[in-house]
Design a protein around this motif. Structure first.
Motif, PDB file in Angstrom:
ATOM      1  N   LYS A 256       0.873  -1.139   0.278  1.00 46.88           N
ATOM      2  CA  LYS A 256      -0.045   0.151   0.225  1.00 46.88           C
ATOM      3  C   LYS A 256       0.905   1.357   0.472  1.00 46.88           C
ATOM      4  CE  LYS A 256      -4.354  -1.661   1.762  1.00 46.88           C
ATOM      5  NZ  LYS A 256      -5.351  -1.869   3.669  1.00 46.88           N
ATOM      6  N   ASP A 257       0.640   2.186  -0.339  1.00 49.93           N
ATOM      7  CA  ASP A 257       1.051   3.663  -0.617  1.00 49.93           C
ATOM      8  C   ASP A 257       0.642   4.506   0.753  1.00 49.93           C
ATOM      9  OD1 ASP A 257      -1.175   4.863  -1.334  1.00 49.93           O
ATOM     10  OD2 ASP A 257      -0.837   5.344  -3.190  1.00 49.93           O
ATOM     11  N   ASN A 258       2.208   5.579   0.647  1.00 46.31           N
ATOM     12  CA  ASN A 258       1.283   6.463   1.557  1.00 46.31           C
ATOM     13  C   ASN A 258      -0.083   6.493   2.793  1.00 46.31           C
ATOM     14  OD1 ASN A 258       4.035   6.039   2.654  1.00 46.31           O
ATOM     15  ND2 ASN A 258       4.180   7.914   1.147  1.00 46.31           N
ATOM     16  N   GLU A 259      -0.907   6.887   1.274  1.00 45.87           N
ATOM     17  CA  GLU A 259      -3.002   6.573   1.411  1.00 45.87           C
ATOM     18  C   GLU A 259      -3.063   5.970   1.066  1.00 45.87           C
ATOM     19  OE1 GLU A 259      -2.725   9.666  -2.256  1.00 45.87           O
ATOM     20  OE2 GLU A 259      -0.868  10.554  -0.432  1.00 45.87           O
ATOM     21  N   GLY A 260      -2.666   4.733   1.618  1.00 48.62           N
ATOM     22  CA  GLY A 260      -3.199   3.493   1.311  1.00 48.62           C
ATOM     23  C   GLY A 260      -4.371   3.361   0.176  1.00 48.62           C
ATOM     24  N   ARG A 261      -3.425   3.870  -0.339  1.00 49.78           N
ATOM     25  CA  ARG A 261      -4.141   3.014  -1.662  1.00 49.78           C
ATOM     26  C   ARG A 261      -2.782   1.539  -1.916  1.00 49.78           C
ATOM     27  NH1 ARG A 261      -3.655   8.427  -4.504  1.00 49.78           N
ATOM     28  NH2 ARG A 261      -2.150   8.136  -3.590  1.00 49.78           N
ATOM     29  N   LEU A 262      -3.565   0.291  -2.859  1.00 48.96           N
ATOM     30  CA  LEU A 262      -2.617  -0.934  -3.012  1.00 48.96           C
ATOM     31  C   LEU A 262      -1.911  -0.573  -4.342  1.00 48.96           C
ATOM     32  CD1 LEU A 262      -6.052  -3.339  -3.288  1.00 48.96           C
ATOM     33  CD2 LEU A 262      -4.021  -3.368  -2.358  1.00 48.96           C
ATOM     34  N   GLN A 263      -0.727  -1.534  -4.226  1.00 48.98           N
ATOM     35  CA  GLN A 263       0.175  -0.816  -5.394  1.00 48.98           C
ATOM     36  C   GLN A 263       0.625  -2.206  -5.750  1.00 48.98           C
ATOM     37  OE1 GLN A 263       2.410   1.809  -4.680  1.00 48.98           O
ATOM     38  NE2 GLN A 263       3.924   1.450  -2.921  1.00 48.98           N
ATOM     39  N   CYS A 264       1.281  -2.246  -7.067  1.00 46.92           N
ATOM     40  CA  CYS A 264       1.700  -4.091  -6.657  1.00 46.92           C
ATOM     41  C   CYS A 264       3.490  -3.573  -8.600  1.00 46.92           C
ATOM     42  CB  CYS A 264       0.821  -4.837  -7.935  1.00 46.92           C
ATOM     43  SG  CYS A 264      -0.194  -4.483  -8.712  1.00 46.92           S
ATOM     44  N   CYS A 265       3.654  -4.951  -8.077  1.00 50.80           N
ATOM     45  CA  CYS A 265       5.537  -3.941  -8.975  1.00 50.80           C
ATOM     46  C   CYS A 265       5.130  -6.357  -9.514  1.00 50.80           C
ATOM     47  CB  CYS A 265       6.449  -4.126  -7.828  1.00 50.80           C
ATOM     48  SG  CYS A 265       6.665  -2.961  -6.993  1.00 50.80           S
ATOM     49  N   PRO A 266       5.110  -6.341 -10.474  1.00 52.21           N
ATOM     50  CA  PRO A 266       5.144  -7.126 -10.500  1.00 52.21           C
ATOM     51  C   PRO A 266       6.337  -8.288 -10.354  1.00 52.21           C
ATOM     52  CG  PRO A 266       3.744  -6.428 -12.199  1.00 52.21           C
ATOM     53  CD  PRO A 266       4.119  -5.643 -11.053  1.00 52.21           C
ATOM     54  N   LEU A 267       6.441  -9.412 -10.924  1.00 51.58           N
ATOM     55  CA  LEU A 267       8.278 -10.215 -10.597  1.00 51.58           C
ATOM     56  C   LEU A 267       7.894 -10.418 -12.269  1.00 51.58           C
ATOM     57  CD1 LEU A 267       6.925 -13.192  -8.208  1.00 51.58           C
ATOM     58  CD2 LEU A 267       9.026 -10.333  -8.230  1.00 51.58           C
ATOM     59  N   LEU A 268       9.298  -9.994 -12.805  1.00 50.38           N
ATOM     60  CA  LEU A 268       9.796 -11.121 -13.763  1.00 50.38           C
ATOM     61  C   LEU A 268      11.300 -12.198 -13.737  1.00 50.38           C
ATOM     62  CD1 LEU A 268      10.974  -7.108 -16.237  1.00 50.38           C
ATOM     63  CD2 LEU A 268       8.881  -8.568 -16.059  1.00 50.38           C
ATOM     64  N   SER A 269      11.262 -12.366 -13.654  1.00 49.34           N
ATOM     65  CA  SER A 269      12.082 -14.048 -13.765  1.00 49.34           C
ATOM     66  C   SER A 269      12.576 -14.458 -15.634  1.00 49.34           C
ATOM     67  CB  SER A 269      11.502 -14.276 -13.216  1.00 49.34           C
ATOM     68  OG  SER A 269      12.600 -15.221 -12.102  1.00 49.34           O
ATOM     69  N   LYS A 270      12.623 -15.333 -15.057  1.00 43.05           N
ATOM     70  CA  LYS A 270      13.213 -16.635 -16.544  1.00 43.05           C
ATOM     71  C   LYS A 270      13.369 -18.262 -16.043  1.00 43.05           C
ATOM     72  CE  LYS A 270      17.463 -17.162 -18.899  1.00 43.05           C
ATOM     73  NZ  LYS A 270      18.830 -16.946 -19.474  1.00 43.05           N
ATOM     74  N   ILE A 271      12.456 -19.253 -16.655  1.00 40.17           N
ATOM     75  CA  ILE A 271      11.895 -20.300 -16.226  1.00 40.17           C
ATOM     76  C   ILE A 271      13.086 -21.090 -16.278  1.00 40.17           C
ATOM     77  CG2 ILE A 271      10.578 -22.332 -16.930  1.00 40.17           C
ATOM     78  CD1 ILE A 271       8.777 -20.962 -17.962  1.00 40.17           C
ATOM     79  N   VAL A 272      13.703 -21.543 -15.329  1.00 44.12           N
ATOM     80  CA  VAL A 272      15.440 -22.667 -15.443  1.00 44.12           C
ATOM     81  C   VAL A 272      14.526 -23.720 -15.459  1.00 44.12           C
ATOM     82  CG1 VAL A 272      16.439 -21.016 -14.436  1.00 44.12           C
ATOM     83  CG2 VAL A 272      14.910 -22.197 -12.748  1.00 44.12           C
ATOM     84  N   SER A 273      13.909 -24.721 -15.008  1.00 41.28           N
ATOM     85  CA  SER A 273      13.179 -25.692 -14.604  1.00 41.28           C
ATOM     86  C   SER A 273      11.915 -26.210 -14.967  1.00 41.28           C
ATOM     87  CB  SER A 273      14.042 -26.583 -13.880  1.00 41.28           C
ATOM     88  OG  SER A 273      13.537 -26.360 -12.252  1.00 41.28           O
ATOM     89  N   LEU A 274      11.187 -27.250 -15.782  1.00 45.62           N
ATOM     90  CA  LEU A 274       9.582 -27.184 -15.598  1.00 45.62           C
ATOM     91  C   LEU A 274       9.868 -28.876 -15.598  1.00 45.62           C
ATOM     92  CD1 LEU A 274       8.853 -25.729 -19.556  1.00 45.62           C
ATOM     93  CD2 LEU A 274       8.131 -25.031 -17.489  1.00 45.62           C
ATOM     94  N   TYR A 275       8.988 -28.950 -14.618  1.00 47.55           N
ATOM     95  CA  TYR A 275       8.215 -30.470 -13.827  1.00 47.55           C
ATOM     96  C   TYR A 275       7.546 -30.540 -14.448  1.00 47.55           C
ATOM     97  CZ  TYR A 275      13.366 -31.608 -12.254  1.00 47.55           C
ATOM     98  OH  TYR A 275      14.314 -32.089 -12.920  1.00 47.55           O
TER      99      TYR A 275
END
Ligand SMILES: Nc1nc2c(ncn2[C@@H]2O[C@H](COP(=O)(O)OP(=O)(O)OP(=O)(O)O)[C@@H](O)[C@H]2O)c(=O)[nH]1
Length: 471
Positions: A300-319
């Motif tokens: 939440k920011d200082n005014e209580g509003r929701l905020q989000c930060c998507p995650l960037l990554s890479k696939i290293v394995s698949l099962y």
């Protein structure tokens, strides 16, 4: 493109990224079903009717029980177990013996064990069983499971009257998701006399009238004695259609579980990234692919509003369970090894999120507008005298609902209602696509009960703050 070939498990079909052509793949292509499940079948029904026991019979594996589940002998989280289903290729091999199931790492062809048969069991389906908890207080978990189901096995214990509360509620939940491919298993047949079994059989037929499961096959089984398990295999092949899959769109996976696979005390340099487990709804995920997880980290920011930060990554394995993959297609539970900070994945923290190609996922919303429909009567609660259950009251402004969107389960305050449109403020943001189905539940006594469903129309978008890359 990286040339990635699977080297392990030589008894399974080889997968090669260099040779993979999405236009040539189907849920039955040998290199796909040899390694991963391509159909998700939900196991639904009232508490202790034998769901986990049936899954164990079919797959040979317990559906990943946690300590608390073992202590209480009940399913708390969604369990997954994959099974290969085989049919003997000798036309004269009698049913139901010509059908067989085994675990996901079984070879794809092996000799039939019927004396002098001479046929070979051949892999025809690879199924993922999604084992839902039957406890009434765990309906949210069950609803998360419906987001990925293609078909369902409805378990009904022969030594109970039918319907029990969660038998009705689970059936209502899969109906909302438009799931019509259902097999009914009348389980624990070993505990009742023939006449009792026949009486209950009729009760089941009456109960199914007017539901999505009307006319569904009813198979009498005893999971504990492994009686008629081959008939379930036969019906899965003959009665459950292979789902139509989209292999060519940009990939999207609904996260249903997430894990930190590092042992306590692992040195920082040896730490492995977090694993997201889920089902791909469309497209193909590949080793080395750059991915995004949305909504990501929510604050939440200082005014209580929701905020989000998507995650960037890479696939290293698949099962797919113990089978490693070069690429993964829709269906089954896929474990996606990433470079995401493992603490962000610990203890199912990513559940409710969506994983896909960078920049190709839907927007993230905090307020949503839905078109909604309410059930006429409440299901899932015992109502004395009145067998039909209490009427579902209209939505009211400011009431708090439980909202299930994909695998996200969050609170939702009703802001406004007009005809069959409702505006809802979500407690946690959702990455959702137009027309996506949403389940609505209301608190009744101490638990949330399913009261209806909606379809997402539009909403207030939160623009992601920064996207967090992982190295
Ligand atoms: N006699 C008999 N007992 C059975 C049969 N199937 C399951 N059981 C028993 O019934 C109990 C409940 O079985 P589970 O498979 O855990 O039931 P469940 O539906 O998965 O339970 P929840 O996940 O907690 O809803 C266990 O003690 C099983 O051994 C059967 O066919 N016959």
């Amino acid at each position: 493109m990286t040339v990635y070939e699977i080297s392990g498990q030589p008894h399974l079909a080889k997968q090669s990224l260099a040779e993979m052509d999405p236009n040539q793949l189907s849920p039955l292509t040998p290199e796909v079903i040899s390694r991963q499940a391509t159909i998700n079948i939900g196991i639904i029904g009232h508490v202790a009717h034998g769901k986990s026991t049936v899954v164990k019979c079919l797959s040979g594996a317990a559906t990943g029980r946690f300590k608390s589940e073992k202590d209480r002998n009940m399913t708390i989280k969604l369990g997954y177990a994959n099974a290969k289903i085989f049919e003997c290729d000798n036309d004269k091999c009698p049913r139901p013996r010509r059908f067989r199931s085994a675990g996901p790492s079984k070879e794809d062809v092996f000799p039939c064990d019927r004396p002098r048969c001479g046929g070979q069991f051949r892999l025809v389906r690879h199924v993922s069983f999604v084992d839902c908890p039957g406890q009434n207080s765990l309906m949210a978990t069950m609803l998360n499971g419906t987001a990925v189901m293609d078909a369902a096995l409805l378990l009904i214990a022969a030594n109970d009257t039918c319907p029990q509360p969660q038998t009705s509620e689970h059936l209502a939940a899969i109906s909302i998701m438009n799931l019509n491919s259902i097999l009914v298993l009348q389980n624990k047949i070993d505990l009742v006399k023939e006449v009792q079994a026949k009486e209950q059989y009729q009760q089941i037929i009456d109960f199914l009238k007017g539901t999505n499961a009307e006319g569904a096959p009813i198979i009498q089984i005893s999971a504990i004695l492994k009686y008629n398990i081959e008939v379930i295999c036969e019906y899965v092949i003959r009665k459950i259609p292979v789902p139509l899959r989209d292999f060519t769109s940009k990939p999207r996976l609904i996260v249903i579980r997430s894990f930190d696979i590092n042992k306590p005390g692992t040195k920082v340099d040896d730490l492995k990234g977090g694993v997201a487990g889920g089902s791909i709804v469309k497209g193909i995920l590949k080793i080395d692919q750059e991915i995004e997880v949305r909504p990501g980290i929510v604050s939440k920011d200082n005014e209580g509003r929701l905020q989000c930060c998507p995650l960037l990554s890479k696939i290293v394995s698949l099962y797919a369970e113990q089978n490693d993959l070069a690429f993964a297609v829709p269906g089954g539970l896929i474990g996606v090894g990433t470079k995401i900070d493992p603490t962000l994945c610990r203890a199912d923290r990513l559940v409710g999120q969506v994983l896909g190609e960078v920049g190709a996922l839907p927007e993230i919303y905090t307020k949503i507008q839905i078109i909604y429909f309410l059930l006429r009567r409440l299901v899932g609660v015992r109502t004395e005298g009145d067998k039909k259950g209490a009427k579902v009251a209209k939505l009211t402004k400011n009431e708090m609902l439980m909202v299930n969107i994909g695998s996200l389960c969050t609170g939702g305050r009703v802001l406004a209602i007009k005809d069959n449109l409702a505006k809802i403020q979500l407690t946690s943001p959702a990455c959702v696509e137009v027309s996506e189905k949403i389940a609505l539940s209301r608190r009744v006594n101490y638990d949330f009960r399913l009261i209806g469903w909606g379809e997402f129309r539009r909403g207030t978008v939160i623009k992601p703050q920064v996207e967090i890359p992982t190295t």
